[in-house]
Design a protein around this motif. Structure first.
Motif, PDB file in Angstrom:
ATOM      1  N   MET A 209      -6.737  -4.233  29.533  1.00 26.46           N
ATOM      2  CA  MET A 209      -8.147  -3.951  29.268  1.00 26.46           C
ATOM      3  C   MET A 209      -8.371  -3.858  27.766  1.00 26.46           C
ATOM      4  O   MET A 209      -7.463  -3.475  27.013  1.00 26.46           O
ATOM      5  N   GLY A 210      -9.566  -4.198  27.351  1.00 28.39           N
ATOM      6  CA  GLY A 210      -9.874  -4.126  25.929  1.00 28.39           C
ATOM      7  C   GLY A 210     -11.331  -3.765  25.698  1.00 28.39           C
ATOM      8  O   GLY A 210     -12.158  -3.853  26.604  1.00 28.39           O
TER       9      GLY A 210
ATOM     10  N   VAL B 234     -11.814  -4.229  19.094  1.00 36.45           N
ATOM     11  CA  VAL B 234     -11.821  -2.816  18.734  1.00 36.45           C
ATOM     12  C   VAL B 234     -10.514  -2.151  19.154  1.00 36.45           C
ATOM     13  O   VAL B 234      -9.824  -1.537  18.344  1.00 36.45           O
ATOM     14  N   ALA B 235     -10.182  -2.267  20.456  1.00 36.71           N
ATOM     15  CA  ALA B 235      -8.983  -1.606  20.971  1.00 36.71           C
ATOM     16  C   ALA B 235      -8.545  -2.297  22.256  1.00 36.71           C
ATOM     17  O   ALA B 235      -9.370  -2.840  22.982  1.00 36.71           O
ATOM     18  N   GLY B 236      -7.246  -2.241  22.533  1.00 35.78           N
ATOM     19  CA  GLY B 236      -6.713  -2.809  23.757  1.00 35.78           C
ATOM     20  C   GLY B 236      -5.660  -1.895  24.348  1.00 35.78           C
ATOM     21  O   GLY B 236      -5.034  -1.100  23.632  1.00 35.78           O
TER      22      GLY B 236
ATOM     23  N   THR C  22      -1.006   0.553  23.403  1.00 37.00           N
ATOM     24  CA  THR C  22      -2.359   0.553  22.859  1.00 37.00           C
ATOM     25  C   THR C  22      -2.336  -0.110  21.489  1.00 37.00           C
ATOM     26  O   THR C  22      -1.320  -0.119  20.790  1.00 37.00           O
ATOM     27  N   ARG C  23      -3.473  -0.675  21.146  1.00 36.04           N
ATOM     28  CA  ARG C  23      -3.598  -1.359  19.858  1.00 36.04           C
ATOM     29  C   ARG C  23      -5.024  -1.179  19.372  1.00 36.04           C
ATOM     30  O   ARG C  23      -5.952  -1.188  20.174  1.00 36.04           O
ATOM     31  N   TYR C  24      -5.170  -1.044  18.037  1.00 39.14           N
ATOM     32  CA  TYR C  24      -6.491  -0.776  17.467  1.00 39.14           C
ATOM     33  C   TYR C  24      -6.756  -1.678  16.271  1.00 39.14           C
ATOM     34  O   TYR C  24      -5.841  -2.036  15.523  1.00 39.14           O
ATOM     35  N   ALA C  25      -8.020  -1.985  16.079  1.00 42.40           N
ATOM     36  CA  ALA C  25      -8.429  -2.619  14.844  1.00 42.40           C
ATOM     37  C   ALA C  25      -8.242  -1.622  13.705  1.00 42.40           C
ATOM     38  O   ALA C  25      -8.401  -0.405  13.900  1.00 42.40           O
ATOM     39  N   ASP C  26      -7.906  -2.117  12.529  1.00 38.86           N
ATOM     40  CA  ASP C  26      -7.692  -1.228  11.383  1.00 38.86           C
ATOM     41  C   ASP C  26      -8.927  -0.379  11.100  1.00 38.86           C
ATOM     42  O   ASP C  26      -8.805   0.774  10.671  1.00 38.86           O
ATOM     43  N   SER C  27     -10.100  -0.933  11.349  1.00 35.80           N
ATOM     44  CA  SER C  27     -11.336  -0.230  11.013  1.00 35.80           C
ATOM     45  C   SER C  27     -11.588   1.008  11.873  1.00 35.80           C
ATOM     46  O   SER C  27     -12.395   1.865  11.505  1.00 35.80           O
TER      47      SER C  27
ATOM     48  N   ILE D 164      -8.338   4.621  22.978  1.00 28.91           N
ATOM     49  CA  ILE D 164      -8.539   3.947  24.255  1.00 28.91           C
ATOM     50  C   ILE D 164      -7.598   4.554  25.285  1.00 28.91           C
ATOM     51  O   ILE D 164      -6.450   4.908  24.974  1.00 28.91           O
ATOM     52  N   SER D 165      -8.085   4.695  26.507  1.00 29.27           N
ATOM     53  CA  SER D 165      -7.270   5.208  27.599  1.00 29.27           C
ATOM     54  C   SER D 165      -7.761   4.603  28.901  1.00 29.27           C
ATOM     55  O   SER D 165      -8.833   3.987  28.940  1.00 29.27           O
ATOM     56  N   ARG D 166      -6.978   4.778  29.940  1.00 34.95           N
ATOM     57  CA  ARG D 166      -7.375   4.230  31.233  1.00 34.95           C
ATOM     58  C   ARG D 166      -6.933   5.141  32.361  1.00 34.95           C
ATOM     59  O   ARG D 166      -5.934   5.869  32.240  1.00 34.95           O
ATOM     60  N   ASP D 167      -7.654   5.080  33.462  1.00 33.48           N
ATOM     61  CA  ASP D 167      -7.322   5.820  34.673  1.00 33.48           C
ATOM     62  C   ASP D 167      -7.241   4.785  35.786  1.00 33.48           C
ATOM     63  O   ASP D 167      -8.273   4.298  36.268  1.00 33.48           O
TER      64      ASP D 167
END
Length: 124
Positions: free
Chosen positions: A34-35, A48-50, A58-63, A70-73
């Motif tokens: 998911m992103g 933005v985030a994945g 998890t991965r994020y844009a530097d900004s 980001i999280s998921r259920d």
């Protein structure tokens, strides 16, 4: 039929917080990365985030690194984006996306379903 429905956008002052939610349906949620992406009028869609399938990647844009989470259920079929210390430049339409690509991917081409978007406006 796969559907992604975002919610949680709105108007907030700079420095404030919002939490976006995206509820998925139509296929087994835990099998897909998911992103979150965002897009302003006339601009390209921006990562933005994945997050990976189990939430371990998890991965994020530097900004947004250090401000957004980001999280998921996987039981609730929902992905979240917690946005703190918001800035005026975070104003955009935010989209969630689901895809078969690698967890945390920043490439829009790795996602095959997209939500309709939710507006986030940060005032100064």
């Amino acid at each position: 039929q796969v559907e992604l429905i975002e919610s949680g956008g709105g108007l907030v002052q700079a420095g404030g917080s919002l939490r976006l939610s995206c509820v998925a349906s139509g296929r087994t949620f835990s099998m897909y990365a998911m992103g979150w992406f965002r897009q302003a009028p006339g601009k390209e869609r921006e990562f933005v985030a994945g997050i990976g399938r189990s939430g371990g990647i998890t991965r994020y844009a530097d900004s947004v690194k250090g401000r957004f989470t980001i999280s998921r259920d996987n039981v609730k079929y929902t992905v979240y984006l917690q946005m703190n210390r918001l800035k005026t430049e975070d104003t955009d339409v935010y989209y969630c996306a689901s895809g078969s690509g690698p967890g945390g991917s920043s490439r829009s081409g790795d996602y095959d379903y997209w939500g309709q978007g939710t507006q986030v406006t940060v005032s100064s």
